[in-house]
Design an enzyme around this catalytic site. Structure first.
Site, PDB file in Angstrom:
ATOM      1  N   ASP A  13       2.296-117.111 120.547  1.00  0.00           N
ATOM      2  CA  ASP A  13       1.345-118.278 121.431  1.00  0.00           C
ATOM      3  C   ASP A  13       1.390-117.775 122.886  1.00  0.00           C
ATOM      4  O   ASP A  13       0.447-118.585 123.622  1.00  0.00           O
ATOM      5  CB  ASP A  13       2.155-119.439 121.226  1.00  0.00           C
ATOM      6  CG  ASP A  13       3.643-119.527 121.985  1.00  0.00           C
ATOM      7  OD1 ASP A  13       4.192-118.310 122.214  1.00  0.00           O
ATOM      8  OD2 ASP A  13       4.487-120.405 121.710  1.00  0.00           O
ATOM      9  N   ASP A  31       9.760-115.859 114.954  1.00  0.00           N
ATOM     10  CA  ASP A  31      10.447-116.388 116.126  1.00  0.00           C
ATOM     11  C   ASP A  31      11.660-117.147 115.769  1.00  0.00           C
ATOM     12  O   ASP A  31      11.444-117.805 114.730  1.00  0.00           O
ATOM     13  CB  ASP A  31       9.702-117.140 117.112  1.00  0.00           C
ATOM     14  CG  ASP A  31       8.636-116.347 118.022  1.00  0.00           C
ATOM     15  OD1 ASP A  31       9.224-115.227 118.303  1.00  0.00           O
ATOM     16  OD2 ASP A  31       7.517-116.574 117.998  1.00  0.00           O
TER      17      ASP A  31
END
EC number: 7.2.2.6
Length: 665
Positions: free
Chosen positions: A501, A295
């Site tokens: 996440d 990310d």
């Protein structure tokens, strides 16, 4: 305290020496059976027709002692690894404390024990109180001290939608949480269970190596038994104790003794990084990764984007635009939303709930990529340029040029749309993490492909990618894109690692060979991943890969060293045992004239080398990122050549020492 630890490890060592335990390690099981047979020969030498003079009995006793120490040191290395795992479990158990919780019942707080809480309960937590159970913040915000779980001394800001872990402490303000777990199935409970289960599982490579070592051991057992039969055929009586020593010298006892400790140490080393691995397979996979999906926010950049400036569109009043930004962010409890409110406040604009009467809040989602307010006749929406153009069919050359300019500076442009027109742009800035460029260079040096997925536009993605040297980037990324990249790379027979996440990351995390979930992520992400980072630091994925490489190299290096050792010991043991054949004297390169002392010297080396290698097995071989060919050359030179040379020198020195001490059998 230290004495108790030593005592516990001693008891664990004795337990590991039990035949029903050691049988799972075929090499050491055979060594222990040889020990039992040696004790029997020492006690009843006449049973096998071996010499029973005082000289030989002393030799038999030496063999018994050395075989016992070999098994003992092997079991001790495993016990030391298991002791570290137990210490991790014990430290987690200390955090499980019973506290008083303020549960909302019929609109009023009622005090109950934390053990009586149930999933779905609404709980109020006040400043300086221990959070009684895992939950999700549904009202308020505040800083939480998570140092007892993550080791991070700095308190972490928690806002609506964030998860909190039971046993951590709220240090500011007041929050209301919804319990997301029952007592006994909290995050800490699951971590304890994961640590306990992880220590008992063998990895595929470890199983394969165990099978290889078992096959090698069986071959040498057959060879040794054949020597006994052949000697009888030629009318000679072979000394069974000598054959036992030959067998122990032939089989790979060094790696056999240390292999279980290496496997358990892998789990422990991951835990030192504050990462819980659900299995040894995940760590092993990390050493074979070909593609890593990163990310941008939080991994490549610091991850705390802050609003630094607001740019109104042509014809839009500055104060009016600031007010629009504040209204659109009033219910946005993310750190970015709060920073926009603070920036508007610093420009003299404050808004209240009264100003939002008649509006409904549109929350941000990774699918839509926008958030804001809407009423029957009005809307104010902020989000990515690509998403807003697609949703509201708006276009503005000035706004697009401004967004491109911000992106080229490495910032994130958040355009604001008001009733079908662009009202302006909010600029967010997030700095590239110090040292990340060097880390990515190390990753690429290991022939690992780097792919960045970001929700930012093409210009920002290209800028960040060029700054840190990535191989590939995907701009305007949605969660499904991560999954597609994982599938694409796996179809190319590449092993993939990624971080996630959110619930929408769960499919990709489950599909990846190494899925690292953040502790502050959703339950779905944690369950789908095979590793969980307690610090919620996405950059640790790179640490996991380095660690995986180190563990594979450690196992390979010790295997190489062990087999090289055996080759050297052949040149000592075989001429000594078959001293009656003068033709074998040419391989007696160390010129060891006393065969029994020579055999004893080799057996002493075989025992003490395990002790010297235990720190290496537990700590791992030092790993420096480099190509596979360079790594292979280095290991062959150090552990291959070293494994041949060291025994020659050590056995000769031990032989000379024994002779000097008058040990002549």
């Amino acid at each position: 305290m230290n004495f108790m630890k030593v005592y516990e490890e001693f008891l664990l060592t004795l337990k590991n020496m039990r035949p029903d335990v050691i049988i799972h390690n075929p090499v050491m099981f055979l060594t222990e059976m040889s020990l039992f047979l040696s004790v029997f020969i020492y006690a009843f030498p006449g049973f096998f027709g071996v010499p029973s003079s005082t000289t030989y009995l002393q030799f038999y006793l030496a063999v018994v002692i050395l075989l016992f120490l070999t098994v003992f040191f092997s079991s001790m290395s495993t016990a030391m690894s298991e002791g570290k795992s137990k210490a991790i479990t014990d430290s987690l158990k200390k955090f499980k404390t019973e506290v008083t919780a303020h549960v909302i019942r019929d609109g009023n707080p009622v005090d109950v024990k934390s053990t009586d809480l149930r999933k779905g309960d609404i709980i109020v937590v006040y400043r300086d109180e221990i959070i009684p159970i895992d939950g999700e913040v549904i009202e308020g915000s505040g800083y939480v001290d998570e140092s007892n779980v993550t080791g991070e001394s700095r308190a972490v800001m928690k806002v609506i939608g964030d998860t909190v872990t039971g046993s951590t402490r709220l240090v500011t303000d007041k929050i209301k949480i919804r319990a997301t777990a029952d007592p006994g199935s909290t995050f800490i409970d699951k971590m304890i269970d994961l640590v306990n289960r992880a220590t008992r599982e063998k990895t595929p490579n470890e199983i394969a190596l165990t099978v290889f070592l078992s096959g090698l051991t069986l071959i040498f057992l057959i060879i040794t038994a054949s020597i006994f039969s052949i000697s009888h055929y030629y009318g000679r009586t072979a000394n069974v104790m000598m054959l036992i020593v030959l067998l122990i010298a032939l089989i790979p006892t060094t790696i056999g003794a240390l292999l279980p400790a290496i496997g358990i140490a892998a789990i422990n080393k991951v835990s030192e990084y504050n990462i819980i691995a659900k299995s040894g397979r995940a760590i092993e996979n990390a050493g074979d990764i070909d593609t890593i999906i990163l990310d941008k926010t939080g991994t490549i950049t610091i991850g705390e984007r802050q609003a630094v400036r607001m740019y109104p569109n042509k014809g839009v009043d500055d104060k009016e635009f600031y007010r629009m930004c504040a209204l659109a962010s009033f219910y946005d409890q993310t750190k970015e939303g709060i920073s926009i409110l603070n920036l508007a406040r610093s420009n003299g604009i404050t808004v209240s709930e009264e100003d939002l009467r008649g509006y409904s809040f549109i929350p941000f989602s990774s699918e839509t990529k926008y958030s804001g307010l809407e009423s029957d006749s009005d809307y104010i929406i902020k989000g990515s340029l690509h998403a807003l153009k697609e949703k509201f069919h708006v276009a503005d050359e000035f706004i697009e040029a401004l967004c491109k300019e911000i992106s080229m500076r490495g910032g994130t442009a958040i355009p604001v749309v008001h009733n079908g027109k662009f009202a302006g742009v909010i600029e967010l800035q997030d700095l590239i993490k110090p040292g990340i460029k060097e880390r990515i260079a190390e990753i690429k040096n290991m022939d690992i492909k780097t792919v960045m997925c970001t929700g930012d536009d093409e210009v920002t993605a290209q800028y960040i990618s060029a700054q840190v040297g990535l191989d590939e980037y995907i701009a305007n990324s949605k969660p499904i894109d991560k999954y597609n990249v994982v599938i694409r790379e796996k179809e190319r027979q590449r092993m993939v690692a990624m971080v996630g996440d959110g619930t929408n990351d769960a499919p990709a995390l489950a599909k990846a060979d190494v899925g690292l979930a953040m502790n502050n992520g959703t339950q779905a992400a944690k369950e789908a991943a095979n590793m969980i980072d307690l610090d919620s630091n996405p950059t640790k994925l790179m640490d996991v890969i380095f660690l995986g490489k180190q563990i594979l190299i450690t196992r390979g290096a010790l295997t190489t060293f062990s087999i090289a050792n055996d080759i050297s010991k052949y040149f000592v043991i075989i001429p000594a045992i078959f001293y009656m054949f003068p033709s074998l004297s040419m391989v007696n390169v160390l010129d060891l004239t006393d065969p029994i002392v020579a055999v004893t010297s080799a057996l002493i080396f075989n025992t003490i080398i395990i002790v010297f290698l235990i720190p290496l097995a537990l700590g791992g071989v030092k790993y420096k990122p480099t190509s596979i060919s360079d790594l292979l050359k280095r290991n062959i030179m150090i552990y291959g050549l070293g494994g041949v040379v060291v025994p020659f020198i050590a056995i000769k020195l031990i032989y000379m020492l024994l002779v000097a001490l008058g040990v002549v059998w």
